[in-house]
Write an enzyme that holds these catalytic residues in place. Sequence first.
Site, PDB file in Angstrom:
ATOM      1  N   SER A   1       0.748  -1.181   0.152  1.00  0.00           N
ATOM      2  CA  SER A   1       0.174   0.263   0.005  1.00  0.00           C
ATOM      3  C   SER A   1       1.028   1.554  -0.359  1.00  0.00           C
ATOM      4  O   SER A   1       0.381   2.585  -0.156  1.00  0.00           O
ATOM      5  CB  SER A   1      -0.911   0.207   1.196  1.00  0.00           C
ATOM      6  OG  SER A   1      -0.147   0.350   2.672  1.00  0.00           O
TER       7      SER A   1
ATOM      8  N   LYS B   1       1.048   4.488   6.685  1.00  0.00           N
ATOM      9  CA  LYS B   1       0.609   4.937   5.556  1.00  0.00           C
ATOM     10  C   LYS B   1       1.271   6.055   6.124  1.00  0.00           C
ATOM     11  O   LYS B   1       1.932   7.530   6.676  1.00  0.00           O
ATOM     12  CB  LYS B   1      -0.904   5.024   6.428  1.00  0.00           C
ATOM     13  CG  LYS B   1      -1.919   3.907   6.418  1.00  0.00           C
ATOM     14  CD  LYS B   1      -1.385   2.831   4.616  1.00  0.00           C
ATOM     15  CE  LYS B   1      -2.748   2.209   4.705  1.00  0.00           C
ATOM     16  NZ  LYS B   1      -2.617   1.610   3.562  1.00  0.00           N
TER      17      LYS B   1
END
Length: 307
Positions: free
Chosen positions: A119, A190
Amino acid sequence: MSDRQFRLPRKNSDDPREVRTVGLSRSEYRRLVADTQRPQEPQDPSSASTESISTEQIEQVRRKGQPQQVGKLPARPDPEPRRRPSFLRELGVVVGVALVLSMLVKTFLVQPFWIPSGSMENTLVQGDRVIVSKLTPGPFDLKRGDVVVFADDEHWLDQPNVERSSVANIIVKPLQFVGLYPEGDDHLIKRLIGLPGDRVSCKAGGKLTVNGVALDEPYVYPVDSPCTDASGEENWHIVVPEGRVWVMGDHRGDSADSRAHDAGSGGKQGSIPIDSITGRAVAIVWPLTRMDGLGSYSSTFDKVPNP
């Protein structure tokens, strides 16, 4: 015929010039001479209270400058050999100190993590090992653009990033606890996009905006547009609640980040608590071919005003 009387000098006299005599008969005199010339019986060494010391021993002591005690000396016990610490003990001390230092470093300074998914490509790829600074948040404030690692307190993961056998966990978990094995089983990584109070929005085919400023994001995966998610282009607008932050993956089309978990709540459900953040990822340390620092891209966010 009677025995003649013999006179012997008497030694116990107060006047040295005076010589006293003691009368002895001839038979007494002979017995006295016989007793004097009789050889002495050898003493039993075991019962002797003293023993002779040879001239050589006396000379050796004299050369050393030590007085010599004549007689039987008590046997001196052999000195105990100095005990050297065993190798296992030394090894145990070294390992113990290393574990304590490692745990202190992991608790207060830095901690290793591994990347469980794609991701964050191409900034991070699956399997990368990163070092995370525990000083952010804390002595250093969070900033827009930081790559942050956070615990899955919001239950984004359907299951842990990795499943291990019970035997493997017996080995891995203690090593993770002391900081000798990278964590990541129940953590996510993230990029921080919005701080508390920020307004973050996207328009289909457009750029991501924060507080009305459009961002040029060089870290976004090359084939993705800034607003792409797993379902395609979309329009959305959120306001980050107090005590929380908005996070997104660099691979926007393959990241189940704040957008995927907000469910139209305007940022309340998709944002994560600041308290869940473990720290800021500062560098890739493994594999060696990918070793590099992780910047926060301050130039991307330097024009964004405070809310």
